[in-house]
Design an enzyme around this catalytic site. Structure first.
Site, PDB file in Angstrom:
ATOM      1  N   CYS A  58     -37.150  56.780   2.356  1.00 49.86           N
ATOM      2  CA  CYS A  58     -37.036  56.842   0.905  1.00 49.86           C
ATOM      3  C   CYS A  58     -36.006  55.798   0.510  1.00 49.86           C
ATOM      4  O   CYS A  58     -34.827  55.896   0.892  1.00 49.86           O
ATOM      5  CB  CYS A  58     -36.565  58.238   0.500  1.00 49.86           C
ATOM      6  N   CYS A 101     -40.312  50.973  -2.609  1.00 48.79           N
ATOM      7  CA  CYS A 101     -40.401  52.432  -2.746  1.00 48.79           C
ATOM      8  C   CYS A 101     -41.548  52.811  -1.827  1.00 48.79           C
ATOM      9  O   CYS A 101     -42.606  52.163  -1.855  1.00 48.79           O
ATOM     10  CB  CYS A 101     -40.698  52.821  -4.189  1.00 48.79           C
TER      11      CYS A 101
HETATM   12  N1  DGL Z   1     -40.513  57.156  -2.368  1.00 49.57           N
HETATM   13  C1  DGL Z   1     -39.152  57.171  -2.743  1.00 49.57           C
HETATM   14  C2  DGL Z   1     -38.518  55.826  -2.596  1.00 49.57           C
HETATM   15  O1  DGL Z   1     -38.821  55.135  -1.646  1.00 49.57           O
HETATM   16  C3  DGL Z   1     -38.788  57.954  -3.995  1.00 49.57           C
HETATM   17  C4  DGL Z   1     -39.801  57.969  -5.096  1.00 49.57           C
HETATM   18  C5  DGL Z   1     -39.407  58.943  -6.209  1.00 49.57           C
HETATM   19  O2  DGL Z   1     -39.522  60.161  -5.972  1.00 49.57           O
HETATM   20  O3  DGL Z   1     -38.958  58.507  -7.273  1.00 49.57           O
HETATM   21  O4  DGL Z   1     -37.677  55.428  -3.363  1.00 49.57           O
END
Ligand code: DGL
Length: 269
Positions: free
Chosen positions: A80, A190
């Site tokens: 994440c 992301c």
């Molecule tokens: N997938 C996550 C990231 O890489 C977070 C996405 C979210 O929940 O805003 O930042």
């Protein structure tokens, strides 16, 4: 905080994210490390992480770390970008497992690309933290980094709206905005965004987009190997947990990961 001996080769590698996004990372790690045991926690109840405060992200992540520690994880992958950007510095020395944050682990590689202008698509929290800019700058102060927040993309992926005309128009509009900076490459900063790679490549060359999970997976493999922590047994297991809506998680994950059954529901108080 729990102190356990988590330095056993057969112990699992654990991944977490706000939802299905981290599966884009776990998928790549599994390809090059098929003999490992895996845990995955999707904090769907608190998604989107990109709109949460540092205090909230710390609270959610610490509960997940504690759970992984209890499950004996030898390594925890912060699959994440948001938590890696916002809270990694606060938690990096707190646990007895290896901790891999995606942003810090791939920035050196990104900084060495033979380009001068790089775009970063990411959540609001990742962009506002300036983590990509800061980390790339450490290794290459002359690279120009253009960060852009894409407010609707996580929702499009989690709600499985990839074929929706409105989603495609939104992604195109965000891409057009980024292209005004003339980036030579654009990082999908992301872990949800690689789900949108097909849409993006309708409007720009596919090789313009970088999924950092590819280099991240190699980084993890190398580091676990150096620490003599790679598993070599053939019998392996994987367990999935979410904090809400297991059914939707299974449907949304389909493109990147075929789950045999719905994940377990596990909510931390
Ligand atoms: N997938 C996550 C990231 O890489 C977070 C996405 C979210 O929940 O805003 O930042």
């Amino acid at each position: 905080m729990t102190i356990l001996d988590n330095k056993n080769k057969t112990n699992p590698i654990a991944f977490f994210d706000s939802g299905v996004g981290g599966l884009t990372v776990m998928n790549k790690v599994k390809k090059i490390l098929p003999c490992e045991n895996y845990l995955y926690y999707g904090d769907t109840l608190h998604m989107p992480y990109g709109e949460k405060s540092k205090e909230q992200l710390l609270k959610y992540s610490e509960a997940i770390f504690e759970f992984f520690a209890q499950k004996g994880a030898k390594a925890v992958v912060m699959a994440c970008n948001t938590t890696s950007s916002v809270i990694y510095e606060d938690v990096k020395n707190k646990y007895n497992f290896k901790l891999y944050p995606i942003v810090q682990s791939v920035s050196e590689i990104l900084s060495k690309l033979p380009i001068e202008r790089i775009g970063i698509f990411a959540t609001r929290a990742t962009i506002e933290s300036g983590a990509y800019q800061r980390e790339i700058f450490k290794y290459n102060p002359s690279m120009k980094v253009f960060g852009q927040h894409c407010p609707d993309w996580v929702h499009i992926v989690e709600e499985n709206l990839l074929k929706d005309k409105k989603s495609i128009a939104t992604v195109k509009a965000d891409l057009d905005r980024m292209l005004k900076n003339n980036p030579e490459k654009i990082v999908l900063g992301c872990t949800h965004y690689p789900f949108l790679a097909d849409i993006l490549s309708e409007f720009a060359p596919r090789d313009m987009f970088i999924d950092p999970a590819v280099d991240f997976a190699e980084f993890i493999k190398k580091d676990l190997s150096n620490a003599n922590l790679l598993n070599d047994t053939e019998q392996t297991y994987e367990e999935f947990f979410v904090s809400s809506n297991p059914k939707q998680f299974k449907i949304a994950s389909e493109m990147f990961y075929k789950l045999e059954k719905e994940p377990n529901l596990l909510i931390f108080e």
